[in-house]
Design a protein around this motif. Structure first.
Motif, PDB file in Angstrom:
ATOM      1  N   VAL A 143     -43.607  -6.576   8.214  1.00 37.55           N
ATOM      2  CA  VAL A 143     -42.948  -6.272   6.942  1.00 37.55           C
ATOM      3  C   VAL A 143     -43.914  -6.513   5.785  1.00 37.55           C
ATOM      4  O   VAL A 143     -44.062  -5.670   4.900  1.00 37.55           O
ATOM      5  N   LEU A 144     -44.594  -7.652   5.819  1.00 36.29           N
ATOM      6  CA  LEU A 144     -45.524  -7.982   4.729  1.00 36.29           C
ATOM      7  C   LEU A 144     -46.695  -7.009   4.659  1.00 36.29           C
ATOM      8  O   LEU A 144     -47.250  -6.776   3.583  1.00 36.29           O
ATOM      9  N   GLU A 145     -47.063  -6.430   5.788  1.00 34.75           N
ATOM     10  CA  GLU A 145     -48.163  -5.465   5.807  1.00 34.75           C
ATOM     11  C   GLU A 145     -47.692  -4.067   5.413  1.00 34.75           C
ATOM     12  O   GLU A 145     -48.343  -3.375   4.623  1.00 34.75           O
ATOM     13  N   ALA A 146     -46.550  -3.626   5.956  1.00 38.48           N
ATOM     14  CA  ALA A 146     -46.128  -2.233   5.796  1.00 38.48           C
ATOM     15  C   ALA A 146     -45.450  -1.935   4.460  1.00 38.48           C
ATOM     16  O   ALA A 146     -45.717  -0.892   3.850  1.00 38.48           O
ATOM     17  N   ILE A 147     -44.587  -2.799   4.018  1.00 43.40           N
ATOM     18  CA  ILE A 147     -43.773  -2.485   2.839  1.00 43.40           C
ATOM     19  C   ILE A 147     -44.613  -2.268   1.576  1.00 43.40           C
ATOM     20  O   ILE A 147     -44.365  -1.305   0.839  1.00 43.40           O
ATOM     21  N   PRO A 148     -45.622  -3.068   1.278  1.00 40.25           N
ATOM     22  CA  PRO A 148     -46.437  -2.777   0.087  1.00 40.25           C
ATOM     23  C   PRO A 148     -47.160  -1.426   0.169  1.00 40.25           C
ATOM     24  O   PRO A 148     -47.429  -0.798  -0.854  1.00 40.25           O
ATOM     25  N   LEU A 149     -47.441  -0.958   1.375  1.00 40.32           N
ATOM     26  CA  LEU A 149     -48.110   0.337   1.540  1.00 40.32           C
ATOM     27  C   LEU A 149     -47.133   1.501   1.462  1.00 40.32           C
ATOM     28  O   LEU A 149     -47.521   2.630   1.150  1.00 40.32           O
ATOM     29  N   PHE A 150     -45.893   1.234   1.753  1.00 45.21           N
ATOM     30  CA  PHE A 150     -44.895   2.298   1.861  1.00 45.21           C
ATOM     31  C   PHE A 150     -44.407   2.814   0.516  1.00 45.21           C
ATOM     32  O   PHE A 150     -44.258   4.012   0.322  1.00 45.21           O
ATOM     33  N   HIS A 151     -44.130   1.935  -0.420  1.00 40.90           N
ATOM     34  CA  HIS A 151     -43.484   2.352  -1.657  1.00 40.90           C
ATOM     35  C   HIS A 151     -44.145   1.659  -2.851  1.00 40.90           C
ATOM     36  O   HIS A 151     -44.272   0.445  -2.867  1.00 40.90           O
ATOM     37  N   PRO A 152     -44.585   2.418  -3.849  1.00 38.32           N
ATOM     38  CA  PRO A 152     -45.321   1.840  -4.982  1.00 38.32           C
ATOM     39  C   PRO A 152     -44.684   0.616  -5.649  1.00 38.32           C
ATOM     40  O   PRO A 152     -45.407  -0.307  -6.004  1.00 38.32           O
ATOM     41  N   PRO A 153     -43.354   0.555  -5.833  1.00 35.74           N
ATOM     42  CA  PRO A 153     -42.812  -0.646  -6.489  1.00 35.74           C
ATOM     43  C   PRO A 153     -43.078  -1.941  -5.712  1.00 35.74           C
ATOM     44  O   PRO A 153     -43.092  -3.021  -6.297  1.00 35.74           O
ATOM     45  N   TRP A 154     -43.317  -1.847  -4.416  1.00 30.87           N
ATOM     46  CA  TRP A 154     -43.574  -3.041  -3.611  1.00 30.87           C
ATOM     47  C   TRP A 154     -45.060  -3.365  -3.522  1.00 30.87           C
ATOM     48  O   TRP A 154     -45.431  -4.414  -3.007  1.00 30.87           O
ATOM     49  N   ALA A 155     -45.905  -2.478  -4.023  1.00 34.92           N
ATOM     50  CA  ALA A 155     -47.357  -2.667  -3.870  1.00 34.92           C
ATOM     51  C   ALA A 155     -47.850  -3.971  -4.481  1.00 34.92           C
ATOM     52  O   ALA A 155     -48.724  -4.627  -3.915  1.00 34.92           O
ATOM     53  N   ASP A 156     -47.316  -4.341  -5.623  1.00 33.58           N
ATOM     54  CA  ASP A 156     -47.763  -5.557  -6.303  1.00 33.58           C
ATOM     55  C   ASP A 156     -46.733  -6.685  -6.229  1.00 33.58           C
ATOM     56  O   ASP A 156     -46.845  -7.678  -6.952  1.00 33.58           O
ATOM     57  N   ALA A 157     -45.733  -6.519  -5.376  1.00 39.28           N
ATOM     58  CA  ALA A 157     -44.679  -7.532  -5.279  1.00 39.28           C
ATOM     59  C   ALA A 157     -45.214  -8.811  -4.639  1.00 39.28           C
ATOM     60  O   ALA A 157     -46.115  -8.779  -3.791  1.00 39.28           O
ATOM     61  N   ASP A 158     -44.650  -9.893  -5.035  1.00 38.36           N
ATOM     62  CA  ASP A 158     -44.985 -11.193  -4.455  1.00 38.36           C
ATOM     63  C   ASP A 158     -44.527 -11.188  -2.996  1.00 38.36           C
ATOM     64  O   ASP A 158     -43.386 -10.789  -2.698  1.00 38.36           O
ATOM     65  N   PRO A 159     -45.372 -11.584  -2.068  1.00 36.80           N
ATOM     66  CA  PRO A 159     -44.978 -11.623  -0.648  1.00 36.80           C
ATOM     67  C   PRO A 159     -43.698 -12.419  -0.404  1.00 36.80           C
ATOM     68  O   PRO A 159     -42.914 -12.072   0.484  1.00 36.80           O
ATOM     69  N   GLU A 160     -43.471 -13.446  -1.201  1.00 36.47           N
ATOM     70  CA  GLU A 160     -42.229 -14.222  -1.032  1.00 36.47           C
ATOM     71  C   GLU A 160     -41.007 -13.372  -1.368  1.00 36.47           C
ATOM     72  O   GLU A 160     -39.952 -13.522  -0.731  1.00 36.47           O
ATOM     73  N   ASP A 161     -41.122 -12.463  -2.354  1.00 36.58           N
ATOM     74  CA  ASP A 161     -40.010 -11.575  -2.694  1.00 36.58           C
ATOM     75  C   ASP A 161     -39.743 -10.590  -1.558  1.00 36.58           C
ATOM     76  O   ASP A 161     -38.590 -10.285  -1.241  1.00 36.58           O
ATOM     77  N   ILE A 162     -40.815 -10.095  -0.952  1.00 32.24           N
ATOM     78  CA  ILE A 162     -40.662  -9.166   0.175  1.00 32.24           C
ATOM     79  C   ILE A 162     -39.996  -9.889   1.344  1.00 32.24           C
ATOM     80  O   ILE A 162     -39.067  -9.369   1.966  1.00 32.24           O
TER      81      ILE A 162
END
Length: 176
Positions: A143-162
């Motif tokens: 999840v921590l690897e894929a989600i920031p790559l999948f959708h721009p709003p998650w690209a800079d999100a704090d891993p704790e939020d993800i």
């Protein structure tokens, strides 16, 4: 080829992403079945997906001849989505199309949980000529690897939020 796993695990997204990476001239046709299609529906859906002219034939042998002729014209890829709805007869029909020496096609079955045993039992994907993949829930590391790559709003999100969003809502389900 068969792809199987639970709803929302990313099967269709993965297949579509890979197919888009093929050469631009590749002829890809998607067929989606719903709740236990009849033998006529199993013939009719490829007829429609291939954009064949005229009225659908009335007799199975005419349908078969028309579909085999269309599939022999050029290489094509058929993506059969929601394959868990297909019964043994439907898998045998796709096998019948695949076994025709003149046809130039690849068939990808994407289905929910339980689809892979159906493919194996009905031998639509014999081991010597096919491959399969099982999709499962994403691990927390995935999840921590894929989600920031999948959708721009998650690209800079704090891993704790993800991690919080996954543990409270998605639970490793890619779609969620």
């Amino acid at each position: 080829m068969y792809i199987h796993g639970g709803a929302g695990f990313g099967k269709t997204l993965a297949v579509n992403t890979c197919l888009r990476a093929l050469e631009s001239g590749e002829d890809i046709r998607k067929i989606t079945f719903r709740a236990r299609p009849t033998a006529r529906a199993v013939r009719y859906e490829p007829f429609t997906a291939l954009d064949l002219a005229g009225e659908p034939p009335r007799h199975p042998s005419e349908f078969d001849r028309l579909l085999k002729t269309a599939l022999a014209e050029r290489p094509r890829t058929l993506l059969v989505d929601e394959a868990q709805w297909l019964n043994g007869q439907a898998f045998e029909y796709f096998r019948h199309l695949r076994d025709e020496p003149s046809t130039q096609r690849a068939i990808i079955f994407a289905g929910g949980t339980g689809c892979q045993p159906c493919c194996a039992v009905n031998r639509c994907c014999p081991p010597e000529s096919s491959s399969g993949s099982s999709f499962t829930r994403l691990t927390p590391d995935d999840v921590l690897e894929a989600i920031p790559l999948f959708h721009p709003p998650w690209a800079d999100a704090d891993p704790e939020d993800i991690t919080f969003a996954d543990s409270h809502a998605a639970h490793g389900n890619f779609r969620a």
